[in-house]
Design an enzyme around this catalytic site. Structure first.
Site, PDB file in Angstrom:
ATOM      1  N   HIS A 281      -8.170  -4.806  -0.081  1.00  0.00           N
ATOM      2  CA  HIS A 281      -7.055  -4.013   0.391  1.00  0.00           C
ATOM      3  C   HIS A 281      -6.055  -5.111   0.889  1.00  0.00           C
ATOM      4  O   HIS A 281      -7.027  -4.965   2.571  1.00  0.00           O
ATOM      5  CB  HIS A 281      -7.030  -2.869   0.406  1.00  0.00           C
ATOM      6  CG  HIS A 281      -5.873  -2.167   0.753  1.00  0.00           C
ATOM      7  ND1 HIS A 281      -5.782  -1.311  -0.821  1.00  0.00           N
ATOM      8  CD2 HIS A 281      -4.990  -0.955   1.372  1.00  0.00           C
ATOM      9  CE1 HIS A 281      -4.944  -0.995   0.264  1.00  0.00           C
ATOM     10  NE2 HIS A 281      -4.370  -0.661   1.284  1.00  0.00           N
TER      11      HIS A 281
ATOM     12  N   SER B  77       0.901  -1.150   0.020  1.00  0.00           N
ATOM     13  CA  SER B  77      -0.168   0.015   0.311  1.00  0.00           C
ATOM     14  C   SER B  77       0.828   1.393   0.064  1.00  0.00           C
ATOM     15  O   SER B  77       1.736   1.320  -0.772  1.00  0.00           O
ATOM     16  CB  SER B  77      -1.461  -0.265   1.067  1.00  0.00           C
ATOM     17  OG  SER B  77      -2.049   0.950   1.431  1.00  0.00           O
TER      18      SER B  77
ATOM     19  N   ASP C  91     -10.125  -3.793  -5.235  1.00  0.00           N
ATOM     20  CA  ASP C  91      -9.092  -2.763  -3.909  1.00  0.00           C
ATOM     21  C   ASP C  91      -9.186  -1.523  -4.812  1.00  0.00           C
ATOM     22  O   ASP C  91      -9.176  -1.364  -5.683  1.00  0.00           O
ATOM     23  CB  ASP C  91      -8.052  -3.412  -4.029  1.00  0.00           C
ATOM     24  CG  ASP C  91      -7.028  -2.096  -3.928  1.00  0.00           C
ATOM     25  OD1 ASP C  91      -7.298  -1.305  -2.755  1.00  0.00           O
ATOM     26  OD2 ASP C  91      -5.614  -2.801  -3.597  1.00  0.00           O
TER      27      ASP C  91
END
Length: 328
Positions: A289, A159, A259
């Site tokens: 995610h 991320s 996501d």
């Protein structure tokens, strides 16, 4: 695997079930301290893991904590340098300790987790500079890791950490510095705009609400990381803006099907491939995610570890930049 077909709408029943796994809706601009507190309380003791806490001194004199994870059985000499997720605002080496320990055990490699400074107390570029400093010190002194050269280092991040890994690689290449030979970007943020009305990526509109990460939360994180919207238009925040992606490390990009960051992560893989970088792109079906932080026996984590090992083996003796290769 990624396809060019449009995503079908999520079945309402499936959406309701997935919603059970969504994080509580928060105003991150006001509640980030509460999230950090909860993460500290949830992290629990780390003594059951094989770790060693060290630090690297930044150029301004502050110490950057680095936690070294030793696998139960070390089978490879190379090293993974990890940057955690959390929107550049939350997350730390404690909250990611189980995930990093699992990664070390699964790969048989040392994992070094970097506790970079967080926004908003330390907005961009301070967290990025910590990650860059650690990587640069290790790449220039590989003997400290019992490595022959910087090629024994692989950057990995999830991320916001994937964003930081990509940005570090871009800056090192720009400066002509010693480079890690590989980077692993897990559902990375690579673009500056996550407003469903203006984003060029359909996954932001399809998966930007009601799931693990929302477009509202991501916009809050971005505002805390870099308050000036115009200043976000830099490759060090949005790597897709880079005009030159040549000379980048061999790259594994792993995205999650459900996501909002999926499409921009895959777009970055495509851009790297077009620039001549060896790229492997994998999309995990049904994944949300942040799946890296699930328990190590969870199906997405098991598959992730398989992909990481396959990529590391595939690129173990490959040159850093390879012939043009199509992304699956």
């Amino acid at each position: 695997m990624p396809t060019d077909e449009p995503d079908p709408p999520i079945n309402p029943v499936v959406s309701a079930v997935l919603g059970l796994f969504a994080a509580p809706r928060l105003n991150m601009r006001e509640d980030y301290r509460r999230v950090r507190l909860v993460q500290r309380l949830a992290a629990g003791p780390t003594g059951r893991f094989h770790t060693l806490d060290q630090s690297i001194r930044a150029t301004d004199g502050h110490e950057i904590p680095v936690r070294v994870f030793l696998p139960k059985q070390r089978t490879h000499d190379d090293v993974l340098v990890f940057f955690h997720g959390g929107g550049w605002v939350v997350g730390n080496i404690d909250s990611y300790t189980p995930a990093c320990a699992a990664l070390a055990d699964a790969t048989g490699r040392l994992v070094l987790s970097v506790d970079y400074r967080l926004a908003p107390e330390h907005p961009f570029p301070q967290g990025f500079e910590d990650c860059l400093r650690v990587t640069d010190v290790l790449a220039r002194s590989p003997q400290t890791l019992d490595l022959d050269d910087a090629g024994g280092i692989t950057l990995i991040g999830d991320s916001a950490g994937g964003n930081l890994a990509a940005a570090v690689s871009l800056r090192l290449a720009e400066r002509g510095c010693p480079m890690p030979s590989r980077q692993i970007l897990l559902y990375p943020a690579t673009w500056y705009d996550h407003d469903p009305l203006t984003s060029p990526y359909e996954s932001v509109r399809t998966y930007g609400s009601g799931l693990r990460l929302t477009s509202t939360e991501l916009r809050d994180y971005m505002a805390l990381y870099q308050p000036d919207p115009e200043a976000r238009r830099t490759p060090l925040i949005a790597p897709l803006l880079a005009s030159d992606l040549s000379g980048q490390p061999s790259t594994l990009v792993v995205t999650a099907e459900l996501d909002l960051l999926r499409d921009e992560g895959e777009a970055y893989a495509q851009r790297l491939q077009e620039a001549g970088t060896f790229v492997r792109l994998e999309r995990l079906p049904g994944a949300l995610h942040g799946f890296m932080t699930l328990p190590r026996f969870a199906r997405p984590v098991v598959r992730l570890h398989e992909l990481v090992n396959e990529f590391l083996e595939e690129t173990d003796h490959a040159p850093r930049v390879t012939e043009h290769r199509s992304v699956p």
